[in-house]
Design a protein around this motif. Sequence first.
Motif, PDB file in Angstrom:
ATOM      1  N   VAL A 101       3.340  -2.124 -10.778  1.00 56.11           N
ATOM      2  CA  VAL A 101       2.417  -1.268 -10.017  1.00 56.11           C
ATOM      3  C   VAL A 101       2.181  -1.893  -8.643  1.00 56.11           C
ATOM      4  O   VAL A 101       2.230  -1.214  -7.610  1.00 56.11           O
ATOM      5  N   LYS A 102       1.971  -3.194  -8.636  1.00 60.51           N
ATOM      6  CA  LYS A 102       1.750  -3.892  -7.367  1.00 60.51           C
ATOM      7  C   LYS A 102       2.968  -3.747  -6.461  1.00 60.51           C
ATOM      8  O   LYS A 102       2.843  -3.562  -5.251  1.00 60.51           O
ATOM      9  N   ALA A 103       4.152  -3.797  -7.065  1.00 61.52           N
ATOM     10  CA  ALA A 103       5.380  -3.650  -6.274  1.00 61.52           C
ATOM     11  C   ALA A 103       5.410  -2.286  -5.581  1.00 61.52           C
ATOM     12  O   ALA A 103       5.852  -2.179  -4.427  1.00 61.52           O
ATOM     13  N   ILE A 104       4.921  -1.254  -6.266  1.00 59.41           N
ATOM     14  CA  ILE A 104       4.873   0.075  -5.640  1.00 59.41           C
ATOM     15  C   ILE A 104       3.876   0.060  -4.475  1.00 59.41           C
ATOM     16  O   ILE A 104       4.131   0.645  -3.423  1.00 59.41           O
ATOM     17  N   GLU A 105       2.772  -0.656  -4.639  1.00 61.47           N
ATOM     18  CA  GLU A 105       1.819  -0.790  -3.517  1.00 61.47           C
ATOM     19  C   GLU A 105       2.502  -1.407  -2.298  1.00 61.47           C
ATOM     20  O   GLU A 105       2.283  -0.985  -1.170  1.00 61.47           O
ATOM     21  N   TYR A 106       3.307  -2.432  -2.543  1.00 59.68           N
ATOM     22  CA  TYR A 106       3.994  -3.083  -1.429  1.00 59.68           C
ATOM     23  C   TYR A 106       5.000  -2.131  -0.777  1.00 59.68           C
ATOM     24  O   TYR A 106       5.131  -2.085   0.440  1.00 59.68           O
ATOM     25  N   MET A 107       5.714  -1.381  -1.603  1.00 61.82           N
ATOM     26  CA  MET A 107       6.670  -0.420  -1.044  1.00 61.82           C
ATOM     27  C   MET A 107       5.945   0.666  -0.248  1.00 61.82           C
ATOM     28  O   MET A 107       6.448   1.131   0.768  1.00 61.82           O
ATOM     29  N   ASP A 108       4.765   1.058  -0.718  1.00 57.61           N
ATOM     30  CA  ASP A 108       3.972   2.032   0.043  1.00 57.61           C
ATOM     31  C   ASP A 108       3.690   1.497   1.445  1.00 57.61           C
ATOM     32  O   ASP A 108       3.775   2.237   2.430  1.00 57.61           O
ATOM     33  N   GLU A 109       3.358   0.224   1.516  1.00 60.50           N
ATOM     34  CA  GLU A 109       3.104  -0.393   2.824  1.00 60.50           C
ATOM     35  C   GLU A 109       4.343  -0.316   3.712  1.00 60.50           C
ATOM     36  O   GLU A 109       4.265   0.031   4.876  1.00 60.50           O
ATOM     37  N   VAL A 110       5.484  -0.640   3.126  1.00 61.90           N
ATOM     38  CA  VAL A 110       6.724  -0.674   3.911  1.00 61.90           C
ATOM     39  C   VAL A 110       7.109   0.735   4.370  1.00 61.90           C
ATOM     40  O   VAL A 110       7.366   0.967   5.549  1.00 61.90           O
ATOM     41  N   PHE A 111       7.124   1.673   3.415  1.00 58.56           N
ATOM     42  CA  PHE A 111       7.708   2.983   3.728  1.00 58.56           C
ATOM     43  C   PHE A 111       6.728   3.975   4.348  1.00 58.56           C
ATOM     44  O   PHE A 111       7.141   4.957   4.954  1.00 58.56           O
ATOM     45  N   LEU A 112       5.431   3.731   4.175  1.00 57.85           N
ATOM     46  CA  LEU A 112       4.463   4.734   4.645  1.00 57.85           C
ATOM     47  C   LEU A 112       3.619   4.269   5.827  1.00 57.85           C
ATOM     48  O   LEU A 112       2.818   5.041   6.353  1.00 57.85           O
ATOM     49  N   THR A 113       3.771   3.009   6.239  1.00 63.81           N
ATOM     50  CA  THR A 113       2.954   2.515   7.363  1.00 63.81           C
ATOM     51  C   THR A 113       3.847   1.859   8.400  1.00 63.81           C
ATOM     52  O   THR A 113       5.045   1.813   8.254  1.00 63.81           O
ATOM     53  N   ARG A 114       3.229   1.337   9.443  1.00 63.47           N
ATOM     54  CA  ARG A 114       3.905   0.604  10.523  1.00 63.47           C
ATOM     55  C   ARG A 114       4.794   1.550  11.339  1.00 63.47           C
ATOM     56  O   ARG A 114       6.014   1.475  11.314  1.00 63.47           O
ATOM     57  N   THR A 115       4.150   2.456  12.057  1.00 58.61           N
ATOM     58  CA  THR A 115       4.764   3.360  13.030  1.00 58.61           C
ATOM     59  C   THR A 115       5.502   4.540  12.412  1.00 58.61           C
ATOM     60  O   THR A 115       5.231   5.690  12.737  1.00 58.61           O
ATOM     61  N   PHE A 116       6.438   4.274  11.520  1.00 61.00           N
ATOM     62  CA  PHE A 116       7.248   5.359  10.976  1.00 61.00           C
ATOM     63  C   PHE A 116       6.946   5.606   9.497  1.00 61.00           C
ATOM     64  O   PHE A 116       6.712   4.656   8.748  1.00 61.00           O
ATOM     65  N   VAL A 117       6.974   6.867   9.108  1.00 60.94           N
ATOM     66  CA  VAL A 117       6.872   7.220   7.689  1.00 60.94           C
ATOM     67  C   VAL A 117       8.260   7.614   7.210  1.00 60.94           C
ATOM     68  O   VAL A 117       8.952   8.393   7.861  1.00 60.94           O
ATOM     69  N   ASP A 118       8.678   7.043   6.113  1.00 65.66           N
ATOM     70  CA  ASP A 118       9.968   7.388   5.521  1.00 65.66           C
ATOM     71  C   ASP A 118       9.766   8.643   4.679  1.00 65.66           C
ATOM     72  O   ASP A 118       9.131   8.610   3.627  1.00 65.66           O
ATOM     73  N   GLU A 119      10.298   9.759   5.164  1.00 64.36           N
ATOM     74  CA  GLU A 119      10.009  11.061   4.548  1.00 64.36           C
ATOM     75  C   GLU A 119      10.598  11.193   3.142  1.00 64.36           C
ATOM     76  O   GLU A 119      10.046  11.885   2.296  1.00 64.36           O
TER      77      GLU A 119
END
Lengths: 338, 276
Positions: A101-119
């Motif tokens: 579950v924590k790993a999904i939280e980290y992926m959320d950070e990568v793919f959904l934040t920091r300028t670009f959203v990975d659609e």
Amino acid sequence: MKFFKKGQIEKIVERLAEKADVFVPMLRGQQSGFFSWKSYDENYDDIIFDLLNVYSPPKNIILPQTEKMYSFDQQGQETIIKPEEIPVEPKVIFGIRSCDVKAIEYMDEVFLTRTFVDEYYKARRDQVAIVANACYNPGTNCFCKSMGVDHLNPEAADVILREVENGYVWESKTDKGDILTKQVEDLLEDQEVELYQPNRFVRKVNYDGVAEKLKDLFDHPMWERYSDPCQTCGICTYMCPTCYCFDVQVKNWGDEGYRFRCWDSCMYREYTLMAGGHNPREAAKERFRNRFLHKLQFFNERYGTPLCTGCGRCIVTCPAGVDIIRMIELIKEAEPSV
Amino acid sequence: MSNCSCENPLVPQIVEVIKIVEETPDVKTFYVQKDNGVPFDVMPGQLAMVSLLPTGEGMFSVSWQEDDHLQFAIKRVGVMTDELHTIDVGQRLGVRGPYGNGFPVEKCKGRDMLFIGGGIGLAPLRSFIKYCFKHREDYGKITIIYGSRSYDDLCFKEELFEKWPQEKDTQVYVTIDNAEEKWDGHVGYVPAYLEELNPDPQNTIAVTCGPPIMIKFVLQALEKMRFSDEQVITTLEMRMKCGIGKCGRCNIGSEYICLDGPVFDLAQLRKLPPEW
């Protein structure tokens, strides 16, 4: 407290499966992983809620191992690009452990934040509800607590299941969780039950100060020495619930085709090989070092947390015995060389 | 922040190649257009992913933007660029972007500008050089030092020898590695020529781009001339796939070259692990 008896668990999954594709931990042949309830075959599969970590993490449900991005047809001036339609069917990951579950939280950070959203990621992630299974009995290579994971209270879970005598407690944490609760309400009983006392962790490591210390260890001889057994096979990255790196490739037949992405691994030479032949991480040592620095230092600098949830899969699967817990200990012991 | 206008930043737009200029035996500049305009606006130094749809994608700096087209100067070095060098005007390409931070054009206002380029490294510098000329009053004296292996390998010859030297308060110095019959200009490597010219660091920003070995010696030379780390700007290269800081590979330390770069000043670079 909402409670259900162990024998009810398949009924609960069955009920959830009426409205969503439910992924359940199963032993299928030699492999364990999260498989769709739709594909469950009682002659062949064993449902394994009691097992701690299944072999394959469920990251493929949100970040498929290969995923079409768009197709194209290039007929001179009639060139067409058609983005791939991402299936919007709701999904439930049922029985996932706190580390994953924590790993999904980290992926959320990568793919959904920091300028670009990975659609692509977002479309899949939005449809996923998480029913976690809290860990009261950590396994022999589990060290999630050392990496800052609360094994009893996975934060991103929509529902938390807690194993108790003869059954499970069902605890909804979010709106998505409440919707699932409504679906299974008649299968749940209101009952006060005693929660287990969690068992101790067998393996522990102290991560405090590691990210900071690594800043002075980039040129340390330890990387040469400890990368020596590494075969750069990449199994650690494929089995890691947090490793998210991907490659973009093309499949074509003449002028038609599609572009897709697929999991990639920093352990491979081609990962950073540039056109013209220059490669900043040519040697195994450099790739090995980048993997550990990414997990323990770089990700921390960018996102404020290490990119490891202590699931222990890389320790179990590494053919050369590379052990991230031991690596953290060695980093703590190392004397900065200059 | 991103100025990417597209809904899905990983899906390209289709552009038409409207002109191809053969700069050198292995560099061509491709002019691309979408509906008589540009697919998106770029700032000098920003990147875009260009795709030959059935072959592959590659990340390139945009070497200039006009109102109605983008220019990419691309060297033939691998599978995709080999193929790209065989196309004709009218070909459709995919392009997505813009990516990356670009040059600090605002911060450089009021400064003298020293551009130091080698080989295809002039392509990204050119976007900043032309930007300075377009906004000539915002910048002081402009000095361009550029070199290549041979005369034939010099990119953008018309601009180098005819247009840029005509610009106000501008000096252009060109050198080639080895003497040739058809060349009566300076012979020698770029870092040596830079030391010979010995530009004054006072109120100057130096921007350099070229092969790694040239950059290494240019940085040493600038340090010797007492340019501070904040006065020296360069661009980094890494393999890139996504362009949006997700796919992982273009990191140096915790910085992603596609997103946080490709432009860094030397003070920022010195904080990174020595992988650049």
